[in-house]
Design a protein around this motif. Structure first.
Motif, PDB file in Angstrom:
ATOM      1  N   CYS A  29       0.856  -1.185   0.000  1.00 21.02           N
ATOM      2  CA  CYS A  29       0.000   0.000   0.000  1.00 21.02           C
ATOM      3  C   CYS A  29       0.892   1.235   0.000  1.00 21.02           C
ATOM      4  CB  CYS A  29      -0.878   0.038   1.254  1.00 21.02           C
ATOM      5  SG  CYS A  29      -1.922  -1.415   1.491  1.00 21.02           S
ATOM      6  N   VAL A  30       0.453   2.268  -0.728  1.00 20.76           N
ATOM      7  CA  VAL A  30       1.175   3.538  -0.770  1.00 20.76           C
ATOM      8  C   VAL A  30       0.491   4.507   0.187  1.00 20.76           C
ATOM      9  CG1 VAL A  30       2.091   5.371  -2.245  1.00 20.76           C
ATOM     10  CG2 VAL A  30       1.619   3.099  -3.218  1.00 20.76           C
ATOM     11  N   GLY A  31       1.277   5.189   1.017  1.00 20.27           N
ATOM     12  CA  GLY A  31       0.723   6.180   1.948  1.00 20.27           C
ATOM     13  C   GLY A  31       0.657   7.553   1.315  1.00 20.27           C
ATOM     14  N   PHE A  51       5.621   3.175   1.961  1.00 18.49           N
ATOM     15  CA  PHE A  51       4.825   1.967   1.764  1.00 18.49           C
ATOM     16  C   PHE A  51       4.554   1.258   3.089  1.00 18.49           C
ATOM     17  CE2 PHE A  51       7.656   2.703  -1.861  1.00 18.49           C
ATOM     18  CZ  PHE A  51       6.721   2.887  -2.866  1.00 18.49           C
ATOM     19  N   PHE A  52       3.448   0.541   3.112  1.00 21.48           N
ATOM     20  CA  PHE A  52       3.191  -0.413   4.193  1.00 21.48           C
ATOM     21  C   PHE A  52       2.546  -1.631   3.567  1.00 21.48           C
ATOM     22  CE2 PHE A  52      -0.345   2.577   3.957  1.00 21.48           C
ATOM     23  CZ  PHE A  52      -1.470   1.775   4.010  1.00 21.48           C
ATOM     24  N   LEU A  53       2.364  -2.694   4.331  1.00 20.41           N
ATOM     25  CA  LEU A  53       1.790  -3.927   3.782  1.00 20.41           C
ATOM     26  C   LEU A  53       0.567  -4.368   4.572  1.00 20.41           C
ATOM     27  CD1 LEU A  53       5.204  -4.362   3.480  1.00 20.41           C
ATOM     28  CD2 LEU A  53       4.313  -6.295   2.205  1.00 20.41           C
ATOM     29  N   HIS A  81     -12.866   4.746   5.734  1.00 18.46           N
ATOM     30  CA  HIS A  81     -12.789   4.229   4.358  1.00 18.46           C
ATOM     31  C   HIS A  81     -11.699   4.961   3.595  1.00 18.46           C
ATOM     32  CE1 HIS A  81     -14.726   7.952   3.033  1.00 18.46           C
ATOM     33  NE2 HIS A  81     -15.668   7.751   3.960  1.00 18.46           N
ATOM     34  N   GLU A  82     -10.996   4.228   2.730  1.00 20.47           N
ATOM     35  CA  GLU A  82     -10.066   4.828   1.762  1.00 20.47           C
ATOM     36  C   GLU A  82     -10.263   4.089   0.441  1.00 20.47           C
ATOM     37  OE1 GLU A  82      -5.982   4.898   3.047  1.00 20.47           O
ATOM     38  OE2 GLU A  82      -6.412   6.157   4.800  1.00 20.47           O
ATOM     39  N   ILE A  83     -10.946   4.735  -0.508  1.00 14.00           N
ATOM     40  CA  ILE A  83     -11.129   4.106  -1.820  1.00 14.00           C
ATOM     41  C   ILE A  83      -9.821   4.220  -2.611  1.00 14.00           C
ATOM     42  CG2 ILE A  83     -12.045   6.227  -2.899  1.00 14.00           C
ATOM     43  CD1 ILE A  83     -13.258   2.655  -3.641  1.00 14.00           C
ATOM     44  N   GLU A  84      -9.423   3.140  -3.275  1.00 15.07           N
ATOM     45  CA  GLU A  84      -8.122   3.143  -3.959  1.00 15.07           C
ATOM     46  C   GLU A  84      -8.154   2.320  -5.247  1.00 15.07           C
ATOM     47  OE1 GLU A  84      -4.785   2.534  -1.359  1.00 15.07           O
ATOM     48  OE2 GLU A  84      -5.708   3.773   0.226  1.00 15.07           O
ATOM     49  N   LEU A  85      -7.349   2.746  -6.202  1.00 17.84           N
ATOM     50  CA  LEU A  85      -7.045   1.915  -7.363  1.00 17.84           C
ATOM     51  C   LEU A  85      -6.005   0.875  -6.947  1.00 17.84           C
ATOM     52  CD1 LEU A  85      -6.999   1.282 -10.459  1.00 17.84           C
ATOM     53  CD2 LEU A  85      -5.092   2.921 -10.601  1.00 17.84           C
ATOM     54  N   LEU A 112     -10.570  -1.109  -1.194  1.00 15.85           N
ATOM     55  CA  LEU A 112     -10.749  -0.243  -0.025  1.00 15.85           C
ATOM     56  C   LEU A 112      -9.641  -0.563   0.971  1.00 15.85           C
ATOM     57  CD1 LEU A 112     -14.609  -0.457   0.494  1.00 15.85           C
ATOM     58  CD2 LEU A 112     -13.321   1.683   0.312  1.00 15.85           C
ATOM     59  N   ASP A 113      -8.865   0.468   1.327  1.00 15.23           N
ATOM     60  CA  ASP A 113      -7.847   0.336   2.375  1.00 15.23           C
ATOM     61  C   ASP A 113      -8.509   0.780   3.674  1.00 15.23           C
ATOM     62  OD1 ASP A 113      -5.742   0.627   4.143  1.00 15.23           O
ATOM     63  OD2 ASP A 113      -4.846   2.331   3.087  1.00 15.23           O
ATOM     64  N   MET A 114      -9.234  -0.160   4.307  1.00  9.77           N
ATOM     65  CA  MET A 114      -9.951   0.184   5.539  1.00  9.77           C
ATOM     66  C   MET A 114      -8.931   0.379   6.667  1.00  9.77           C
ATOM     67  SD  MET A 114     -13.004   0.415   4.415  1.00  9.77           S
ATOM     68  CE  MET A 114     -13.945   0.599   5.932  1.00  9.77           C
ATOM     69  N   GLY A 133      -3.310  -0.468  12.877  1.00 15.40           N
ATOM     70  CA  GLY A 133      -4.269   0.445  12.259  1.00 15.40           C
ATOM     71  C   GLY A 133      -4.633   0.072  10.837  1.00 15.40           C
ATOM     72  N   LYS A 134      -3.754  -0.683  10.169  1.00 13.92           N
ATOM     73  CA  LYS A 134      -3.911  -0.907   8.722  1.00 13.92           C
ATOM     74  C   LYS A 134      -4.042  -2.378   8.332  1.00 13.92           C
ATOM     75  CE  LYS A 134      -3.457   3.159   6.567  1.00 13.92           C
ATOM     76  NZ  LYS A 134      -4.502   3.643   5.624  1.00 13.92           N
ATOM     77  N   ALA A 135      -3.364  -3.267   9.030  1.00 12.17           N
ATOM     78  CA  ALA A 135      -3.182  -4.635   8.512  1.00 12.17           C
ATOM     79  C   ALA A 135      -4.051  -5.651   9.248  1.00 12.17           C
ATOM     80  CB  ALA A 135      -1.712  -5.017   8.594  1.00 12.17           C
ATOM     81  N   THR A 201      -2.837   1.912  -4.339  1.00 11.29           N
ATOM     82  CA  THR A 201      -2.027   3.057  -4.772  1.00 11.29           C
ATOM     83  C   THR A 201      -2.262   4.332  -3.972  1.00 11.29           C
ATOM     84  OG1 THR A 201      -3.673   3.516  -6.488  1.00 11.29           O
ATOM     85  CG2 THR A 201      -1.735   2.235  -7.127  1.00 11.29           C
ATOM     86  N   GLY A 202      -3.169   4.315  -2.997  1.00 12.96           N
ATOM     87  CA  GLY A 202      -3.416   5.510  -2.182  1.00 12.96           C
ATOM     88  C   GLY A 202      -4.812   6.054  -2.421  1.00 12.96           C
ATOM     89  N   THR A 203      -5.263   6.879  -1.480  1.00 11.64           N
ATOM     90  CA  THR A 203      -6.647   7.359  -1.530  1.00 11.64           C
ATOM     91  C   THR A 203      -6.701   8.876  -1.702  1.00 11.64           C
ATOM     92  OG1 THR A 203      -8.815   7.069  -0.477  1.00 11.64           O
ATOM     93  CG2 THR A 203      -7.030   7.817   0.961  1.00 11.64           C
ATOM     94  N   PRO A 204      -7.716   9.367  -2.424  1.00 15.43           N
ATOM     95  CA  PRO A 204      -7.918  10.817  -2.500  1.00 15.43           C
ATOM     96  C   PRO A 204      -8.561  11.355  -1.218  1.00 15.43           C
ATOM     97  CG  PRO A 204      -9.581   9.693  -3.813  1.00 15.43           C
ATOM     98  CD  PRO A 204      -8.667   8.627  -3.269  1.00 15.43           C
TER      99      PRO A 204
HETATM  100 MN    MN Z   1      -4.554   4.027   1.834  1.00 16.94          MN
END
Ligand code: MN
Length: 231
Positions: A29-31, A51-53, A81-85, A112-114, A133-135, A201-204
């Motif tokens: 995942c890209v921060g 980056f994180f995984l 929520h984080e919507i991502e490509l 989604l990078d919840m 927080g992420k994984a 790839t990251g969220t807007p």
């Molecule tokens: Mn993200």
């Protein structure tokens, strides 16, 4: 060979329009990869990519036309929520130049990078890893993968997320600080990419909390959208 207990089943994601599945290796995942999102998180938006995984078994598969369920995770009171490509790597490599990155991409999906934002924030303050927080389990909903050749305009595609029918996030892939090719260049300098790797790839901007009962509907133009209900 005999195993002590049955090994976990391989994780895989369906491919749109084909009776074939994409076997998953790792999830990178890209921060902070959109300027307006970096700003809403309190940063300038101009920094090298980082980056994180997430573990591969954190994926929640979302079938086309269906609403998948994601359990509200433990320990948090602020699930974001984080919507991502998502980029799916078909051919691995290390030190891949941005100009060659397209040769390594199999396809794309909506993800989604919840994020347990409160726990991530605590870890940031203490200078500790973001894993909690992420994984976490079920933290990575994803739709089916569309082969890259079927989405030639991905670099300008719209990206969008509604919660309960109300718009929360809306941007374009063109606003990535580090575009897809540059992300692959940076990532493959740090790790040797493998077939089956996924890159969120990251969220807007527009990230915010969801609660039990909310339905998240996400899309990237040209890809299969996703729908996820928090239960
Ligand atoms: Mn993200």
């Amino acid at each position: 060979m005999q195993f002590l207990f049955p090994p976990a089943a391989p994780v895989s994601v369906p491919v749109v329009g084909q009776d074939i599945r994409f076997p998953v290796h790792r999830i990178y995942c890209v921060g902070r990869n959109y300027e307006e999102h970096a700003k809403e998180m309190g940063f300038t938006g101009r920094e090298p990519p980082f980056f994180f995984l997430k573990p591969a078994d954190a994926l929640v598969l979302v079938a086309p036309g269906e609403t998948a369920t994601m359990p509200y995770p433990s320990l948090t009171k602020n699930l974001h929520h984080e919507i991502e490509l998502v980029v799916a790597i078909g051919t691995g490599g290390k030190n891949i130049a941005a100009a060659d990155a397209h040769k390594h991409i199999y396809g794309y999906a909506v993800g989604l990078d919840m994020t347990r934002r409160d726990l991530q924030g605590d870890m940031k303050k203490q200078g500790r890893p973001w894993c909690i927080g992420k994984a976490f389990d079920h933290s990575a909903p994803i739709g089916p993968i569309t082969p890259a050749a079927d989405v030639p305009a991905i670099n300008d595609a719209m990206i969008h997320l509604d919660v309960n029918g109300q718009q929360r996030q809306h941007s374009t892939i063109g606003k990535l600080i580090w575009n897809i090719a540059e992300t692959i260049e940076h990532l493959s300098a740090a790790w040797e990419l493998q077939s089956g790797d996924l890159i969120y790839t990251g969220t807007p901007e527009g990230v915010a909390a969801v609660v039990t009962g909310d339905t998240l509907t996400g899309s990237v133009e040209g890809l299969q959208g996703i729908s996820v209900k928090i239960v």
